[in-house]
Enzyme design. Structure first.
Site, PDB file in Angstrom:
ATOM      1  N   SER A 111       0.840  -1.199   0.000  1.00 10.51           N
ATOM      2  CA  SER A 111       0.000   0.000   0.000  1.00 10.51           C
ATOM      3  C   SER A 111       0.871   1.244   0.000  1.00 10.51           C
ATOM      4  O   SER A 111       1.672   1.448   0.918  1.00 10.51           O
ATOM      5  CB  SER A 111      -0.901   0.016   1.239  1.00 10.51           C
ATOM      6  OG  SER A 111      -1.473   1.305   1.378  1.00 10.51           O
TER       7      SER A 111
ATOM      8  N   MET B  63     -11.429  -5.712   5.790  1.00  7.46           N
ATOM      9  CA  MET B  63     -10.600  -4.764   6.542  1.00  7.46           C
ATOM     10  C   MET B  63     -10.262  -5.354   7.906  1.00  7.46           C
ATOM     11  O   MET B  63     -11.152  -5.778   8.652  1.00  7.46           O
ATOM     12  CB  MET B  63     -11.344  -3.436   6.737  1.00  7.46           C
ATOM     13  CG  MET B  63     -11.521  -2.601   5.479  1.00  7.46           C
ATOM     14  SD  MET B  63      -9.981  -2.219   4.616  1.00  7.46           S
ATOM     15  CE  MET B  63      -9.062  -1.314   5.885  1.00  7.46           C
TER      16      MET B  63
ATOM     17  N   ASP C 123      -4.795   3.726  -1.724  1.00  7.89           N
ATOM     18  CA  ASP C 123      -5.872   4.092  -0.812  1.00  7.89           C
ATOM     19  C   ASP C 123      -6.401   5.483  -1.122  1.00  7.89           C
ATOM     20  O   ASP C 123      -5.712   6.482  -0.890  1.00  7.89           O
ATOM     21  CB  ASP C 123      -5.365   4.033   0.637  1.00  7.89           C
ATOM     22  CG  ASP C 123      -5.129   2.603   1.091  1.00  7.89           C
ATOM     23  OD1 ASP C 123      -6.084   1.820   1.049  1.00  7.89           O
ATOM     24  OD2 ASP C 123      -3.988   2.278   1.472  1.00  7.89           O
TER      25      ASP C 123
ATOM     26  N   GLY D 188       1.118  -2.005   4.105  1.00  4.76           N
ATOM     27  CA  GLY D 188       1.636  -0.652   3.919  1.00  4.76           C
ATOM     28  C   GLY D 188       2.911  -0.427   4.701  1.00  4.76           C
ATOM     29  O   GLY D 188       4.016  -0.456   4.160  1.00  4.76           O
ATOM     30  N   SER D 189       2.771  -0.239   6.014  1.00 10.97           N
ATOM     31  CA  SER D 189       3.944   0.084   6.831  1.00 10.97           C
ATOM     32  C   SER D 189       4.954  -1.060   6.846  1.00 10.97           C
ATOM     33  O   SER D 189       6.163  -0.810   6.898  1.00 10.97           O
ATOM     34  CB  SER D 189       3.512   0.464   8.258  1.00 10.97           C
ATOM     35  OG  SER D 189       2.610  -0.485   8.781  1.00 10.97           O
TER      36      SER D 189
ATOM     37  N   HIS E  94      -1.405  -1.321  -4.091  1.00 15.61           N
ATOM     38  CA  HIS E  94      -2.660  -0.916  -3.438  1.00 15.61           C
ATOM     39  C   HIS E  94      -2.666   0.603  -3.248  1.00 15.61           C
ATOM     40  O   HIS E  94      -1.732   1.173  -2.672  1.00 15.61           O
ATOM     41  CB  HIS E  94      -2.753  -1.638  -2.095  1.00 15.61           C
ATOM     42  CG  HIS E  94      -4.029  -1.461  -1.357  1.00 15.61           C
ATOM     43  ND1 HIS E  94      -5.155  -2.212  -1.617  1.00 15.61           N
ATOM     44  CD2 HIS E  94      -4.365  -0.630  -0.336  1.00 15.61           C
ATOM     45  CE1 HIS E  94      -6.121  -1.854  -0.784  1.00 15.61           C
ATOM     46  NE2 HIS E  94      -5.675  -0.884  -0.003  1.00 15.61           N
TER      47      HIS E  94
ATOM     48  N   ASP F 178      -6.656  -6.312   4.512  1.00 17.59           N
ATOM     49  CA  ASP F 178      -6.026  -4.989   4.513  1.00 17.59           C
ATOM     50  C   ASP F 178      -6.018  -4.418   5.930  1.00 17.59           C
ATOM     51  O   ASP F 178      -7.070  -4.182   6.508  1.00 17.59           O
ATOM     52  CB  ASP F 178      -6.816  -4.067   3.576  1.00 17.59           C
ATOM     53  CG  ASP F 178      -6.195  -2.694   3.426  1.00 17.59           C
ATOM     54  OD1 ASP F 178      -5.085  -2.457   3.944  1.00 17.59           O
ATOM     55  OD2 ASP F 178      -6.840  -1.844   2.774  1.00 17.59           O
ATOM     56  N   GLY F 179      -4.793  -4.211   6.443  1.00 17.45           N
ATOM     57  CA  GLY F 179      -4.651  -3.529   7.724  1.00 17.45           C
ATOM     58  C   GLY F 179      -3.864  -4.348   8.732  1.00 17.45           C
ATOM     59  O   GLY F 179      -4.272  -5.451   9.097  1.00 17.45           O
ATOM     60  N   GLY F 180      -2.706  -3.834   9.136  1.00 20.09           N
ATOM     61  CA  GLY F 180      -1.918  -4.491  10.177  1.00 20.09           C
ATOM     62  C   GLY F 180      -1.248  -5.779   9.745  1.00 20.09           C
ATOM     63  O   GLY F 180      -0.857  -6.587  10.593  1.00 20.09           O
TER      64      GLY F 180
ATOM     65  N   PHE G 117      -6.241   4.940   8.289  1.00 20.96           N
ATOM     66  CA  PHE G 117      -4.828   5.214   8.571  1.00 20.96           C
ATOM     67  C   PHE G 117      -4.001   3.940   8.481  1.00 20.96           C
ATOM     68  O   PHE G 117      -4.487   2.861   8.805  1.00 20.96           O
ATOM     69  CB  PHE G 117      -4.678   5.815   9.978  1.00 20.96           C
ATOM     70  CG  PHE G 117      -5.419   7.108  10.133  1.00 20.96           C
ATOM     71  CD1 PHE G 117      -4.838   8.311   9.755  1.00 20.96           C
ATOM     72  CD2 PHE G 117      -6.723   7.115  10.627  1.00 20.96           C
ATOM     73  CE1 PHE G 117      -5.543   9.499   9.873  1.00 20.96           C
ATOM     74  CE2 PHE G 117      -7.432   8.300  10.748  1.00 20.96           C
ATOM     75  CZ  PHE G 117      -6.839   9.497  10.364  1.00 20.96           C
TER      76      PHE G 117
ATOM     77  N   MET H 195      -8.908   8.237  -0.099  1.00 19.62           N
ATOM     78  CA  MET H 195      -9.716   8.649   1.062  1.00 19.62           C
ATOM     79  C   MET H 195     -10.209  10.075   0.857  1.00 19.62           C
ATOM     80  O   MET H 195      -9.443  10.936   0.411  1.00 19.62           O
ATOM     81  CB  MET H 195      -8.881   8.585   2.338  1.00 19.62           C
ATOM     82  CG  MET H 195      -8.227   7.239   2.596  1.00 19.62           C
ATOM     83  SD  MET H 195      -7.457   7.222   4.222  1.00 19.62           S
ATOM     84  CE  MET H 195      -6.550   5.663   4.143  1.00 19.62           C
TER      85      MET H 195
ATOM     86  N   GLY I 150      -0.505   1.726   9.662  1.00 21.77           N
ATOM     87  CA  GLY I 150       0.237   1.529  10.891  1.00 21.77           C
ATOM     88  C   GLY I 150      -0.580   1.141  12.111  1.00 21.77           C
ATOM     89  O   GLY I 150      -0.088   1.220  13.233  1.00 21.77           O
TER      90      GLY I 150
ATOM     91  N   MET J 292     -12.106   4.586  -0.223  1.00 22.07           N
ATOM     92  CA  MET J 292     -12.758   4.852   1.072  1.00 22.07           C
ATOM     93  C   MET J 292     -13.409   6.222   0.962  1.00 22.07           C
ATOM     94  O   MET J 292     -12.921   7.220   1.507  1.00 22.07           O
ATOM     95  CB  MET J 292     -11.700   4.799   2.188  1.00 22.07           C
ATOM     96  CG  MET J 292     -11.256   3.381   2.493  1.00 22.07           C
ATOM     97  SD  MET J 292      -9.667   3.309   3.335  1.00 22.07           S
ATOM     98  CE  MET J 292      -8.600   3.373   1.892  1.00 22.07           C
TER      99      MET J 292
ATOM    100  N   HIS K 111      -8.468   1.192  -3.675  1.00 24.00           N
ATOM    101  CA  HIS K 111      -9.365   0.981  -2.541  1.00 24.00           C
ATOM    102  C   HIS K 111     -10.023   2.319  -2.219  1.00 24.00           C
ATOM    103  O   HIS K 111      -9.386   3.219  -1.666  1.00 24.00           O
ATOM    104  CB  HIS K 111      -8.528   0.453  -1.362  1.00 24.00           C
ATOM    105  CG  HIS K 111      -9.285   0.270  -0.090  1.00 24.00           C
ATOM    106  ND1 HIS K 111      -8.651   0.098   1.127  1.00 24.00           N
ATOM    107  CD2 HIS K 111     -10.612   0.215   0.168  1.00 24.00           C
ATOM    108  CE1 HIS K 111      -9.558  -0.054   2.079  1.00 24.00           C
ATOM    109  NE2 HIS K 111     -10.758   0.029   1.523  1.00 24.00           N
TER     110      HIS K 111
HETATM  111  C1  DX5 Z   1      -6.106   1.747   5.826  1.00 21.88           C
HETATM  112  C2  DX5 Z   1      -5.726   1.381   4.406  1.00 21.88           C
HETATM  113  C3  DX5 Z   1      -4.654   0.386   4.313  1.00 21.88           C
HETATM  114  C4  DX5 Z   1      -3.336   0.833   4.908  1.00 21.88           C
HETATM  115  C5  DX5 Z   1      -2.705  -0.361   5.518  1.00 21.88           C
HETATM  116  O1  DX5 Z   1      -7.352   2.357   5.824  1.00 21.88           O
HETATM  117  O2  DX5 Z   1      -6.858   0.852   3.725  1.00 21.88           O
HETATM  118  O3  DX5 Z   1      -4.458  -0.035   2.964  1.00 21.88           O
HETATM  119  O4  DX5 Z   1      -2.448   1.378   3.984  1.00 21.88           O
HETATM  120  O5  DX5 Z   1      -1.567   0.029   6.200  1.00 21.88           O
HETATM  121  P1  DX5 Z   1      -0.829  -0.969   7.199  1.00 21.88           P
HETATM  122  O6  DX5 Z   1      -0.402  -2.156   6.405  1.00 21.88           O
HETATM  123  O7  DX5 Z   1       0.295  -0.163   7.725  1.00 21.88           O
HETATM  124  O8  DX5 Z   1      -1.830  -1.368   8.271  1.00 21.88           O
HETATM  125 ZN    ZN Z   2      -6.479  -0.047   1.751  1.00 22.70          ZN
END
Ligand code: DX5
Ligand code: ZN
Length: 238
Positions: free
Chosen positions: A5, A138, A36, A198-199, A34, A176-178, A144, A38, A146, A69, A67
């Protein structure tokens, strides 16, 4: 499949950040990138939109996984498909007519994805999902990067995996996420096909290497379906 991401990338250097996770010497590279989107309304954060996606499409060969949002995806999602995004995911909590939207996204040449927030149940949307190519579960509250992985969502992954494996649904299960080295095995065991990170990728010293490490961890722990592997090059349809 691994989908880094770019939310965690340097937005002033997006072309270089995409290149850092692309196919390279001895590395298969990311399957999808990916993106995002927003809008500051559906989620309390604001990122980027169609002009940046268009520029990214011109800057990388990695298929883009957008994605959205955003509020009113019924109005905006098709533009991302028309621009050339490979997969366009909308939130079921925001879509007014998700079946029609899936048809419109597919007619515009992209795969259609449906995302559900951690607190949104899967069961009410099983019929709707028959029109979709990907299900994005999700595993954090969207908005966000991280944040910490929410393991409870893996029940929805297991349900989706079972429905795919028994032929009731035909879609990719994406999470997606963490997702990181500590959490990816549990997600893979539950049946995820495609992992957004992402992170864990862009905070690493070598993002390309981080992608391959995540892939190895997922392959060691998880299932592997044939059409998913063929799908990874972005040329076949499910
Ligand atoms: C959060 C995003 C994710 C985000 C994931 O709303 O949809 O795609 O980038 O980031 P990490 O992998 O750091 O949780
Ligand atoms: Zn995402």
């Amino acid at each position: 499949m691994i989908a880094p991401s770019i939310l965690s990338a340097d937005f002033a250097r997006l072309a270089e950040e995409a290149a850092a996770v692309a196919r390279g010497e001895g590395r298969p590279g990311s399957d999808w990138l990916h993106v995002d989107v927003m809008d500051g309304h559906f989620v309390p954060n604001l990122t980027l939109g169609l002009p940046v996606v268009r520029s990214l499409l011109a800057a990388t060969d990695i298929p883009l996984d957008c994605h959205l949002m955003i509020e009113d995806p019924d109005r905006w999602a098709v533009g991302y498909a028309e621009a050339g995004a490979h997969n366009v995911t909308v939130h079921v909590e925001a879509a007014a007519d998700p079946v029609r939207l899936a048809k419109d996204i597919r007619a515009a040449g992209a795969r259609a994805g449906l995302s559900i927030k951690p607190g949104t149940p899967l069961e009410p949307y099983l019929d709707v999902l028959r029109h979709y190519d990907t299900l994005l579960v999700m595993s954090v509250e969207p908005g966000f990067g991280g944040q910490s992985f929410i393991p409870d969502v893996l029940d929805k992954v297991r349900t989706a995996r079972r429905l795919v494996d028994t032929g009731h649904l035909k879609l990719l299960v994406e999470i997606d996420g963490g997702i990181n080295a500590d959490t990816i095995a549990a997600a893979a065991e539950a049946g995820v096909d495609c992992f957004v990170a992402g992170s864990a990728v862009y905070d690493a010293d070598d993002p390309g290497r981080a992608v391959e490490r995540l892939r190895q961890a997922a392959l060691a722990a998880g299932h592997r379906s044939e059409w998913t592997a063929a799908d990874a090059d972005g040329t076949s349809s499910p």
